[in-house]
Design a protein around this motif. Structure first.
Motif, mmCIF file in Angstrom:
data_model
loop_
_atom_site.group_PDB
_atom_site.id
_atom_site.type_symbol
_atom_site.label_atom_id
_atom_site.label_comp_id
_atom_site.label_asym_id
_atom_site.label_seq_id
_atom_site.Cartn_x
_atom_site.Cartn_y
_atom_site.Cartn_z
ATOM 1 N N ASN A 1 0.833 -1.216 0.000
ATOM 2 C CA ASN A 1 0.000 0.000 0.000
ATOM 3 C C ASN A 1 0.861 1.257 0.000
ATOM 4 O O ASN A 1 0.657 2.162 -0.810
ATOM 5 C CB ASN A 1 -0.900 0.030 1.232
ATOM 6 N N ASN A 2 1.841 1.264 0.897
ATOM 7 C CA ASN A 2 2.681 2.458 1.011
ATOM 8 C C ASN A 2 3.467 2.723 -0.265
ATOM 9 O O ASN A 2 3.638 3.873 -0.670
ATOM 10 C CB ASN A 2 3.625 2.337 2.208
ATOM 11 N N ALA A 3 3.938 1.664 -0.927
ATOM 12 C CA ALA A 3 4.722 1.838 -2.158
ATOM 13 C C ALA A 3 3.870 2.518 -3.235
ATOM 14 O O ALA A 3 4.315 3.460 -3.906
ATOM 15 C CB ALA A 3 5.220 0.490 -2.646
ATOM 16 N N ILE A 4 2.658 2.051 -3.389
ATOM 17 C CA ILE A 4 1.791 2.616 -4.444
ATOM 18 C C ILE A 4 1.358 4.048 -4.090
ATOM 19 O O ILE A 4 1.430 4.958 -4.913
ATOM 20 C CB ILE A 4 0.563 1.710 -4.683
ATOM 21 N N TRP A 5 0.948 4.232 -2.815
ATOM 22 C CA TRP A 5 0.484 5.585 -2.408
ATOM 23 C C TRP A 5 1.620 6.600 -2.537
ATOM 24 O O TRP A 5 1.419 7.723 -2.943
ATOM 25 C CB TRP A 5 -0.046 5.545 -0.968
ATOM 26 N N LYS A 6 2.822 6.156 -2.178
ATOM 27 C CA LYS A 6 3.976 7.052 -2.227
ATOM 28 C C LYS A 6 4.256 7.469 -3.673
ATOM 29 O O LYS A 6 4.451 8.656 -3.973
ATOM 30 C CB LYS A 6 5.189 6.311 -1.647
ATOM 31 N N GLU A 7 4.227 6.494 -4.554
ATOM 32 C CA GLU A 7 4.509 6.758 -5.977
ATOM 33 C C GLU A 7 3.498 7.759 -6.531
ATOM 34 O O GLU A 7 3.855 8.718 -7.209
ATOM 35 C CB GLU A 7 4.444 5.421 -6.738
ATOM 36 N N LYS A 8 2.217 7.541 -6.210
ATOM 37 C CA LYS A 8 1.172 8.419 -6.740
ATOM 38 C C LYS A 8 1.302 9.832 -6.165
ATOM 39 O O LYS A 8 1.123 10.817 -6.868
ATOM 40 C CB LYS A 8 -0.212 7.844 -6.434
ATOM 41 N N LYS A 9 1.623 9.897 -4.868
ATOM 42 C CA LYS A 9 1.785 11.207 -4.234
ATOM 43 C C LYS A 9 2.952 11.971 -4.855
ATOM 44 O O LYS A 9 2.858 13.160 -5.159
ATOM 45 C CB LYS A 9 2.019 11.034 -2.729
ATOM 46 N N GLU A 10 4.047 11.261 -5.053
ATOM 47 C CA GLU A 10 5.240 11.905 -5.615
ATOM 48 C C GLU A 10 4.997 12.418 -7.023
ATOM 49 O O GLU A 10 5.536 13.453 -7.423
ATOM 50 C CB GLU A 10 6.425 10.941 -5.603
ATOM 51 N N LYS A 11 4.159 11.676 -7.781
ATOM 52 C CA LYS A 11 3.859 12.114 -9.151
ATOM 53 C C LYS A 11 2.746 13.154 -9.151
ATOM 54 O O LYS A 11 2.327 13.634 -10.207
ATOM 55 C CB LYS A 11 3.443 10.897 -10.000
ATOM 56 N N GLY A 12 2.197 13.411 -8.008
ATOM 57 C CA GLY A 12 1.145 14.414 -7.878
ATOM 58 C C GLY A 12 -0.172 14.001 -8.523
ATOM 59 O O GLY A 12 -0.946 14.842 -8.986
ATOM 60 N N VAL A 13 -0.434 12.695 -8.568
ATOM 61 C CA VAL A 13 -1.715 12.256 -9.144
ATOM 62 C C VAL A 13 -2.656 11.767 -8.046
ATOM 63 O O VAL A 13 -2.217 11.490 -6.928
ATOM 64 C CB VAL A 13 -1.513 11.126 -10.195
ATOM 65 N N SER A 14 -3.926 11.654 -8.391
ATOM 66 C CA SER A 14 -4.923 11.195 -7.416
ATOM 67 C C SER A 14 -4.666 9.723 -7.078
ATOM 68 O O SER A 14 -4.111 8.970 -7.886
ATOM 69 C CB SER A 14 -6.322 11.379 -8.005
ATOM 70 N N LEU A 15 -5.100 9.308 -5.878
ATOM 71 C CA LEU A 15 -4.890 7.914 -5.468
ATOM 72 C C LEU A 15 -5.712 6.955 -6.321
ATOM 73 O O LEU A 15 -5.456 5.762 -6.355
ATOM 74 C CB LEU A 15 -5.226 7.743 -3.984
ATOM 75 N N LYS A 16 -6.701 7.510 -7.036
ATOM 76 C CA LYS A 16 -7.544 6.650 -7.889
ATOM 77 C C LYS A 16 -6.886 6.400 -9.250
ATOM 78 O O LYS A 16 -7.331 5.568 -10.036
ATOM 79 C CB LYS A 16 -8.911 7.317 -8.100
ATOM 80 N N GLU A 17 -5.845 7.182 -9.542
ATOM 81 C CA GLU A 17 -5.136 7.072 -10.829
ATOM 82 C C GLU A 17 -4.660 5.645 -11.063
ATOM 83 O O GLU A 17 -4.316 4.925 -10.131
ATOM 84 C CB GLU A 17 -3.937 8.033 -10.807
ATOM 85 N N LYS A 18 -4.616 5.242 -12.344
ATOM 86 C CA LYS A 18 -4.250 3.852 -12.661
ATOM 87 C C LYS A 18 -2.759 3.584 -12.440
ATOM 88 O O LYS A 18 -1.929 4.501 -12.499
ATOM 89 C CB LYS A 18 -4.625 3.518 -14.099
ATOM 90 N N VAL A 19 -2.468 2.307 -12.172
ATOM 91 C CA VAL A 19 -1.082 1.831 -12.135
ATOM 92 C C VAL A 19 -0.920 0.965 -13.378
ATOM 93 O O VAL A 19 -1.627 -0.029 -13.539
ATOM 94 C CB VAL A 19 -0.821 0.979 -10.875
ATOM 95 N N SER A 20 -0.030 1.342 -14.295
ATOM 96 C CA SER A 20 0.095 0.603 -15.565
ATOM 97 C C SER A 20 0.605 -0.811 -15.333
ATOM 98 O O SER A 20 0.032 -1.769 -15.821
ATOM 99 C CB SER A 20 1.059 1.312 -16.508
ATOM 100 N N VAL A 21 1.678 -0.861 -14.562
ATOM 101 C CA VAL A 21 2.195 -2.194 -14.276
ATOM 102 C C VAL A 21 2.881 -2.196 -12.903
ATOM 103 O O VAL A 21 3.496 -1.218 -12.508
ATOM 104 C CB VAL A 21 3.157 -2.683 -15.408
ATOM 105 N N ILE A 22 2.718 -3.299 -12.211
ATOM 106 C CA ILE A 22 3.372 -3.423 -10.899
ATOM 107 C C ILE A 22 4.048 -4.783 -10.817
ATOM 108 O O ILE A 22 3.494 -5.792 -11.279
ATOM 109 C CB ILE A 22 2.353 -3.216 -9.752
ATOM 110 N N LYS A 23 5.280 -4.778 -10.330
ATOM 111 C CA LYS A 23 5.998 -6.053 -10.163
ATOM 112 C C LYS A 23 6.047 -6.360 -8.676
ATOM 113 O O LYS A 23 6.618 -5.590 -7.897
ATOM 114 C CB LYS A 23 7.419 -5.932 -10.723
#
Ligand SMILES: [Zn+2]
Ligand SMILES: [Zn+2]
Length: 792
Positions: A735-757
């Motif tokens: 959870n923290n990895a995804i939320w952090k990435e979205k926050k850093e990119k300045g996008v909403s938490l609902k924004e899509k994740v293209s790919v996650i490993k």
């Protein structure tokens, strides 16, 4: 379904309902008894924040024990005996024990008590403290009174039992006497203060040589009571005086001069005049040297005939006059002000005098070793407090003087035959007043005499209050036979040497056994800077105001949260109490959120690893809390429950299963959806049970509305074993990895994740992850391949 917000007003209805129903009446049933011997507060003082906190902890213990299936005996005594009441009555009605007849005096004390407000009881009730009723203890409204006939009859019974066992005796000894309270005091009632005193160097004469020897003293008025002059065995200055005779100035009394370690080389001139009743060390010295004391102060605090020219003066006047006379005769060579430790009365703060009086004593010296053994059988919840108890045992040096020359207390139930002085014992089981009532017999069994004199003295208040566990356990009845040990004594550390010690001692002398399983000595409450709270310092907090401002449950939560047994004291501030409202809000909002989902009982639920994980967490929490509550520790569980509520459950589990619980696009099967909803209700329900002892009203309100269960009647939850392949760390990590990435990119938490490993173990909760984080593609890798990679 709860559709409104939490406010402090919510708890009020609950508390009122509980007061009306008097739900927790004690019943002697087949259930095991858990008893709490609460400290009886004095009726004439409003309860302070410290009492509010400590009685609240006792209530948590009582509620927890009820949940564990005990029949909980938790009454509140009100201390209504003794000096504090008398002092208050003397002040209010401008009377004095010296010029008011006893009957009138007692009536004034009773009037004072009847006019006292009911505020103590009200404040405790508003805190939701579940004291219980017990008709057999005259325990109306959960309260018993230490001056009731039933209570005083028990006090008299314990006196008679101990008397018959030969443990009480009458003796004339030099004893502590408070001129302010006009009564004998026990050593445990003495405090010390540092005071300025005038240190006078007075000249004595050596009979054999005529040499003038200087002796420094703060109490020249006691020269009339001189018993010996001493110097330190190491003191070369005075070795030539050994065995010679000193003559006291003014009184011309001849006494021996001797070397003794009680004299300190560096103090004064090195020579010390030993006078009866100067201080403790003098008293012991006289006993040790077998010198007959000459008492020169009487119980009115005035000098008696032994003081010769000083007779009739108060101690202070006599000291002044003595200095004048000595000065006139040029017998004072030096005067200086020094600071020294002065024994004072714990209550009235008057300086203690030592007088010789005939008093009743309870034997304690013979039993010190046995009491030490008993201390090992009692479990002290905070180890250092046991030391206070043991340290006191080390310094017990005389038997306990139990008679007092006062009026408003329990009378000593004895009469004396006017003809032959035979002692007539009172009747057991009834309250008797020998000063105004007849003895239980018509004629003296020894001489047949028909006239009797009633004993006029009363018993020390500690002799009364050390009965509390005997009273609530109904000493002398079948109930006591079945329940001879009281489960818990909670109390403050400042009354270890009095209330705790005397209770353990008395019960041991009466029954030969320990009276408590557990003793819980609580901390003191300090302000946020670590200073003692007091009205005069302006940092005290009124519990009534706190309840009004923040609600009782914020206060209760704060108490549990701060009441860390392993810390010496706990700090209090309004801010800290206020901040607990957030926790209540959080719990309420979680309940409100869960309430919108409906559990379809027709559908078989299917739990995934996430559901199993959170179920395991809450079950671990139940086990841990149960173990800690058992040890009266609410602080450590509270830290963990709060963490579970705000972090594990709200921030992670709830976020991850929201989509599944709503299931708006039927992405999940009905079974999977119900797995989430069922788990939500399950966790909420367990949290309510865990928090009930601490915040009974908020939890019960939610429980009644959402689960139709009255927690006052419920058992502590059983646990079930769950296994999950996921840990909190795994869940926080993703959870923290995804939320952090979205926050850093300045996008909403609902924004899509293209790919996650991510590693393989997350496969178990794949559907929850996809829906929560809007993931388009997942690539799985081996554990060894390391951290999570997120691409938006
Ligand atoms: Zn006093
Ligand atoms: Zn007689």
């Amino acid at each position: 379904m709860i559709d409104y917000k939490w406010t402090k007003e919510l708890e009020k209805e609950q508390i009122e309902e509980y007061i009306e129903k008097e739900k927790f009446k004690f019943k002697d049933s087949n259930k095991p008894v858990f008893s709490i011997d609460t400290p009886p507060p004095y009726v004439n003082r409003p309860i302070h924040i410290g009492q509010s906190a400590t009685y609240t902890i006792m209530d948590m213990i009582a509620r927890y024990k009820r949940m564990k299936g005990y029949s909980v005996l938790f009454p509140l005594g009100l201390d209504r005996n003794g000096l504090p009441i008398e002092m208050e009555a003397e002040k209010k009605y401008k009377i004095s024990i010296l010029n008011t007849d006893r009957k009138t005096y007692v009536e004034y004390c009773e009037k004072l008590l009847s006019e006292m407000s009911d505020q103590t009881r009200k404040t405790f009730k508003m805190l939701g403290i579940s004291f219980n009723e017990w008709d057999e203890c005259d325990c109306v409204g959960g309260l018993y009174k230490t001056d009731s006939e039933k209570y005083r009859a028990l006090t008299q019974k314990t006196f008679l039992d101990l008397y018959k066992k030969g443990l009480i005796y009458l003796d004339e000894k030099v004893t502590n006497y408070c001129p302010g309270c006009k009564t004998t005091l026990a050593d445990s009632e003495i405090d010390y203060k540092i005071a300025d005193s005038l240190f006078n160097t007075v000249l004595f004469t050596v009979k054999e040589t005529g040499e003038k020897i200087p002796i420094a003293t703060t109490r020249p008025e006691l020269i009339c009571s001189l018993g010996m002059v001493v110097y330190n065995p190491e003191d070369e200055r005075y070795k030539h005086l050994e065995g010679k005779t000193a003559i006291s100035p003014i009184f011309n009394k001849e006494v021996l001069i001797k070397a003794h370690p009680i004299a300190k080389l560096e103090k004064g001139t090195g020579l010390v005049m030993m006078c009866s009743a100067g201080d403790y060390s003098d008293i012991r010295f006289f006993m040790e040297q077998n010198i007959k004391p000459i008492m020169s102060i009487d119980i009115s605090g005035k000098m008696n005939k032994n003081a010769g020219i000083l007779e009739g003066l108060t101690v202070k006047e006599a000291r002044q006059k003595m200095i004048e006379i000595l000065k006139e005769k040029n017998l004072i060579t030096e005067q200086k002000t020094i600071q020294h430790k002065v024994p004072i009365c714990e209550r009235s703060k008057d300086e203690i005098e030592f007088v010789s009086l005939k008093e009743f004593y309870l034997k304690q010296l013979d039993h010190v070793e046995k009491i030490k053994e008993l201390a090992d059988q009692i479990n002290f919840s905070y180890a250092p407090t046991k030391k206070i108890f043991l340290d006191w045992l080390e310094v017990v040096s005389i038997d306990w003087p139990i008679s007092r020359r006062r009026y408003y207390a329990t009378e000593i139930p004895l009469w004396y035959c006017k003809n032959c002085n035979e002692i007539i014992l009172g009747k057991e089981g009834v309250y008797q007043k020998p000063w105004c009532e007849n003895p239980p017999i018509d004629s003296c069994p020894k001489c047949g005499g028909k006239e009797f004199i009633g004993e006029t003295r009363v018993l020390d208040t500690w002799f009364d209050s050390s009965n509390t566990p005997l009273y609530i356990h109904k000493y002398g009845t079948e109930f006591f036979e079945k329940n001879p040990v009281c489960s818990l004594r909670p109390q403050g550390k400042e009354i270890v040497r009095t209330w705790l010690y005397y209770t353990v001692l008395k019960a041991y002398l009466l029954t030969g056994k320990k009276i408590f399983d557990d003793v819980y000595i609580h901390q003191h409450i300090l302000d946020e800077n670590g200073n003692k709270m007091s009205k005069s310092a302006g940092n005290s907090i009124d519990p009534q105001e706190i309840i009004k401002e923040f609600g009782a449950e914020s206060f209760r939560l704060w108490t549990a949260y701060e009441g860390n047994l392993n810390q010496k004291d706990f700090k209090c501030s309004k801010e800290r109490i206020k901040s607990e409202q957030k926790t209540l809000n959080k719990l309420w909002n979680v309940a409100r959120f869960i309430g919108q989902f409906k559990l379809d009982k027709e559908i078989t639920v299917k739990y995934n690893e996430l559901d199993l994980f959170v179920r395991k967490e809450i079950n671990d929490l139940i086990i841990e809390s149960d173990q800690a509550y058992k040890k009266y520790d609410f602080h450590n569980p509270l830290l963990k429950i709060k963490f579970f509520l705000t972090n594990t459950f709200s921030s992670h589990y709830l976020e991850l299963i929201k989509s599944r619980a709503y299931n708006q696009e039927d992405y999940f099967t009905k079974e999977e959806q119900m797995g989430a909803i069922d788990t939500l209700y399950y966790c909420l329900n367990k949290m309510l049970y865990l928090l009930y002892p601490v915040i009974p009203f908020t939890t019960n309100r939610i429980s009644k509305e959402m689960f139709d269960k009255d927690l006052d009647e419920e058992k502590f939850p059983d646990t079930k074993e769950y296994f999950s392949k996921l840990t909190l760390e795994d869940i926080e990590k993703i959870n923290n990895a995804i939320w952090k990435e979205k926050k850093e990119k300045g996008v909403s938490l609902k924004e899509k994740v293209s790919v996650i490993k991510i590693t393989n173990k997350y496969k178990y909760i794949e559907k929850d992850l996809i829906k929560t984080h809007n993931i388009l593609k997942i690539e799985y890798k081996e554990e060894s391949e390391g951290t999570i990679n997120v691409e938006l």
